[in-house]
Design an enzyme around this catalytic site. Structure first.
Site, PDB file in Angstrom:
ATOM      1  N   HIS A  76       1.702   2.982  -3.314  1.00 43.87           N
ATOM      2  CA  HIS A  76       0.678   3.659  -4.115  1.00 43.87           C
ATOM      3  C   HIS A  76       0.977   5.147  -4.254  1.00 43.87           C
ATOM      4  CE1 HIS A  76      -2.437   0.918  -5.408  1.00 43.87           C
ATOM      5  NE2 HIS A  76      -2.427   0.313  -4.242  1.00 43.87           N
ATOM      6  N   ASP A  89      -6.617  -7.267  -4.502  1.00 42.53           N
ATOM      7  CA  ASP A  89      -6.534  -6.182  -5.482  1.00 42.53           C
ATOM      8  C   ASP A  89      -6.791  -6.666  -6.901  1.00 42.53           C
ATOM      9  OD1 ASP A  89      -6.096  -4.029  -3.859  1.00 42.53           O
ATOM     10  OD2 ASP A  89      -3.928  -3.986  -4.099  1.00 42.53           O
ATOM     11  N   GLU A 130      -9.338   0.407   5.271  1.00 45.02           N
ATOM     12  CA  GLU A 130      -9.752  -0.073   3.958  1.00 45.02           C
ATOM     13  C   GLU A 130      -9.452  -1.564   3.825  1.00 45.02           C
ATOM     14  OE1 GLU A 130      -8.768   0.916  -0.759  1.00 45.02           O
ATOM     15  OE2 GLU A 130      -7.372   1.527   0.816  1.00 45.02           O
ATOM     16  N   HIS A 131      -8.202  -1.945   4.102  1.00 44.99           N
ATOM     17  CA  HIS A 131      -7.779  -3.351   4.058  1.00 44.99           C
ATOM     18  C   HIS A 131      -7.312  -3.764   5.449  1.00 44.99           C
ATOM     19  CE1 HIS A 131      -6.687  -1.611   0.009  1.00 44.99           C
ATOM     20  NE2 HIS A 131      -7.424  -2.634  -0.382  1.00 44.99           N
ATOM     21  N   HIS A 178     -54.761  14.443   2.313  1.00 44.84           N
ATOM     22  CA  HIS A 178     -54.245  13.094   2.530  1.00 44.84           C
ATOM     23  C   HIS A 178     -55.321  12.222   3.194  1.00 44.84           C
ATOM     24  CE1 HIS A 178     -50.299  14.812   1.693  1.00 44.84           C
ATOM     25  NE2 HIS A 178     -49.738  13.608   1.813  1.00 44.84           N
ATOM     26  N   GLN A 185       0.821  -1.211   0.000  1.00 42.74           N
ATOM     27  CA  GLN A 185       0.000   0.000   0.000  1.00 42.74           C
ATOM     28  C   GLN A 185       0.855   1.260   0.000  1.00 42.74           C
ATOM     29  OE1 GLN A 185      -3.414  -0.413  -0.541  1.00 42.74           O
ATOM     30  NE2 GLN A 185      -2.373  -2.375  -0.837  1.00 42.74           N
TER      31      GLN A 185
END
Length: 432
Positions: free
Chosen positions: A264, A363, A329-330, A422, A261
């Site tokens: 990235h 991934d 996230e992971h 109504h 990660q």
């Protein structure tokens, strides 16, 4: 120090962790102004503005918007040109992704009450979705598979892919992924102008119902601004990985998982939690040894130094509590018996169980979607899936008897809200 070293027992740990987790998102006034101007021009001038911005920002010399469209034969040619191993990998990954997402498919349903009233839900796929994929050097064919295949499983008739081609250079593996994923149309546009074209539509680019896919700060800001005109998947932050380890996994494996990660970008976040302080020392040594061997060593190094951490905790309960606070996230549960821990996990985008399950498998080819909530949003959101490409309509079909009984209830409630029409609408259908 290559990576931050923290201990959950230290005074001030909570505040230190909070600062480490903080990430400034795309709310930038200058970027907002630029994006607003681009979107306004696209909405007003359509293709003419799209061509102008594409030539300006992507350094191209396009005369008409029709030149921006890549037809199916070019996609198939790109698939034929890439190495056979890559093509086979795309097909195999696509098959696994489709197989997994078929389990998410939702059907319409109804039930009938005793008086004959029918209630239910109609599930309908969106008519058209737009997929944004980075182009040029930052090519993510896997994201095309992950975004397009669930849409096809959901029954979406048309998927439009937009991807920038700086200097007019198309990335073959991106086009090949589009061919494998069954994308309906490809436009070589990017940036806020591409988001605007998808949201508002032009003579060349059809208006979509939803925009998905990653992009830079201008793309993220544009998605935020067009939300409401169209739906979006999420405003994604930097990639994240959190590893909980019992101290028995090969430290080289864990170090490389952190790198997966960190490579990235500089804002990515990689964190390891363990109750074994000696093990954290071993992982640090692995980081020292392996970081220089990476092609993206400089980028990964900045990520680890500024946002990464090795955190010592008291025990596994402390580790689980910390993971739920971070909502990553992971999340890798790199332990002997991950099944004993997974029940305690409340907030995570994807959970990778056991020592042999690296995040990188998710991934690319495991099957579950890799478009995941970031920046703590796993507390309330989920991975991209088939359910994101459908809408649900309520079904209400009253029998005469059912309308009469429900009308009595509705009348009381409507008059309690001082909404006479109504009430009278319901009362007309009450049996006398």
């Amino acid at each position: 120090m290559l990576i931050n070293r923290l201990n959950s027992s230290d005074a001030g740990f909570g505040e230190t962790l909070r600062k480490l987790l903080h990430w400034e998102d795309s709310l930038n006034s200058d970027v907002n102004t630029v994006v607003s101007d681009v979107l306004a021009r696209i909405r007003r001038d359509g293709d003419a503005a799209l061509v102008e911005f594409t030539n300006k920002f992507d350094h191209r010399n396009v005369k008409s918007a029709s030149e921006l469209i890549v037809e199916s034969p070019r996609l198939k040619s790109a698939l034929a040109r890439i190495p056979k191993a890559q093509a086979n990998a795309l097909w195999q990954a696509a098959e696994r992704i489709e197989k997994y997402h078929l389990h998410q498919k939702q059907d319409s349903w109804t039930y009938t009450e005793a008086d004959g009233t029918v209630l239910g839900q109609k599930v309908t796929p969106l008519d058209r979705v737009g997929l944004y994929a980075p182009g040029g050097k930052a090519a993510y064919p896997s994201s095309i598979l992950m975004a397009s295949i669930p849409a096809k499983v959901a029954g979406v008739p048309e998927v439009v892919l937009v991807t920038p081609t700086p200097n007019g250079v198309c990335n073959d593996i991106v086009l090949a992924a589009a061919a494998v994923a069954g994308v309906s149309r490809v436009a070589t546009i990017g940036g806020a102008q591409a988001v605007g074209a998808l949201a508002y539509g032009t003579a060349t680019i059809p208006k979509v119902d939803k925009i998905v896919g990653p992009g830079n700060i201008y793309v993220a800001t544009a998605k935020r601004q067009v939300f409401g005109v169209v739906d979006i998947d999420m405003i994604a932050g930097p990639s994240e990985i959190l590893i909980i380890c019992d101290g028995k996994t090969d430290p080289d494996w864990v170090a490389m998982d952190l790198f997966s990660q960190a490579e990235h970008d500089e804002n990515a976040q990689a964190i390891l939690i363990s109750p074994n302080a000696n093990y954290l020392d071993l992982v640090y040594q692995s980081i020292e040894k392996l970081l220089p061997t990476l092609e993206r060593a400089e980028m990964a190094g900045i990520s680890l130094k500024t946002r990464g951490a090795l955190i010592a905790v008291k025990d596994m309960k402390d580790a689980i509590d910390l993971a739920n606070y971070i909502a990553p996230e992971h999340l890798e549960l790199s332990v002997e018996n991950p099944g004993e821990l997974v029940g305690g996990i409340r907030h995570a985008g994807a959970i990778f169980m056991g020592r042999h399950t690296s995040e990188s498998l998710g991934d690319y080819c495991a099957g579950p979607n890799h478009v995941l909530p970031t920046s703590g949003t796993a507390r309330f959101s989920s991975p991209l899936g088939v359910y994101d490409y459908v809408k649900r309509s309520s079904i209400i079909h009253c029998s005469p008897a059912g309308a009469s009984e429900l009308g009595k209830l509705a009348s009381v409630l409507a008059r309690g809200e001082s909404l006479e029409a109504h009430a009278r609408s319901a009362e007309y259908r009450i049996k006398k």
